[in-house]
Enzyme design. Sequence first.
Site, PDB file in Angstrom:
ATOM      1  CG  LEU A 110      -1.941  -1.150   1.292  1.00  0.00           C
ATOM      2  CD1 LEU A 110      -2.894  -0.922   2.477  1.00  0.00           C
ATOM      3  CD2 LEU A 110      -2.733  -1.331   0.014  1.00  0.00           C
ATOM      4  N   GLY A 155      -1.567   6.379  -2.901  1.00  0.00           N
ATOM      5  CA  GLY A 155      -2.701   6.245  -3.834  1.00  0.00           C
ATOM      6  C   GLY A 155      -3.788   5.360  -3.222  1.00  0.00           C
ATOM      7  CG  HIS A 156      -2.967   1.218  -2.604  1.00  0.00           C
ATOM      8  ND1 HIS A 156      -1.624   0.931  -2.605  1.00  0.00           N
ATOM      9  CD2 HIS A 156      -3.486   0.604  -3.691  1.00  0.00           C
ATOM     10  CE1 HIS A 156      -1.339   0.163  -3.645  1.00  0.00           C
ATOM     11  NE2 HIS A 156      -2.440  -0.048  -4.322  1.00  0.00           N
TER      12      HIS A 156
END
EC number: 6.3.2.1
Length: 268
Positions: free
Chosen positions: A21, A24-25
């Site tokens: 992760l 963006g995630h």
Amino acid sequence: MREFINKEEGSIGFVPTMGYLHQGHLALVEKARQENDLVIVSIFVNPTQFGVGEDYEEYPRDLKRDTKLAETGGADAVFAPSVDEIYNPDHGTVVKIEGITENLCASSRPGFFEGICTIVSKLFNIINPDRAYFGQKDAQQVLVVKKLVAELNFAVEIRTIPIVREADGLAVSSRNQYLNDEERESATVLYRALELAEEIINEGERRVEVVKEKISSLIKEETDNIDYIEIVKQNSLKNLSEIKGSVLIALAVYIGQTRLIDNLMLEV
Ligand code: AMP
């Protein structure tokens, strides 16, 4: 997963990922958190969307780190099934979409969108979310998933977020960690190329081939290995005779061994 969901009440926001992760995630998780009672993040490196010779084995994995990040980011649960749980050895169902999976990433990665449509369908059936969150970084994927949802009648709303970038413009990606220092510097060329395209178009250029040519020359200063440069209609990914209306400029470029994608949406 279902037992957990059944015990909870309220709306479910779902963020499907392949893990490792990054910001963006976490931006997807944040948006899901704002809009739902329950937020579920899936972490699954989906083997069926990787082609022969691609980086399925090398793809970075760190479930412990991801779980912590998801939790601090606001997720209520992480769903991280094993490959065996998701795909029986005799698994034979494939979801295939036609129409918007002929160009861009579909042509250079055969089977890629079948893999995505199959896993997304399975995850939607397991989690049954009210809303699912996807990044514009994968612009073609957003269109494919929206079509999948409409045509297979999934009762889920697809929500999107803009591309999250590093300070120098490079789109954040789990694959950026493959880059060495020199490649990391070269990798900014994707964003620089998109900026150049925007500038030329704003100055009045409307010829697709001319803009593509200029993007291509700039990228070639860093790498000879261009997978594609496309300027297409945003909603259909169809070719344009001239740059007009809602336009998507999409790039896939190899920096060293690492394939990076980026895109820009313009209203012209
Ligand atoms: P992945 O783990 O790469 O399959 O990505 C999971 C989700 O995160 C997808 O919906 C991606 O589009 C999204 N995503 C990945 N990188 C970014 C980024 N830099 N900005 C916005 N969304 C992103």
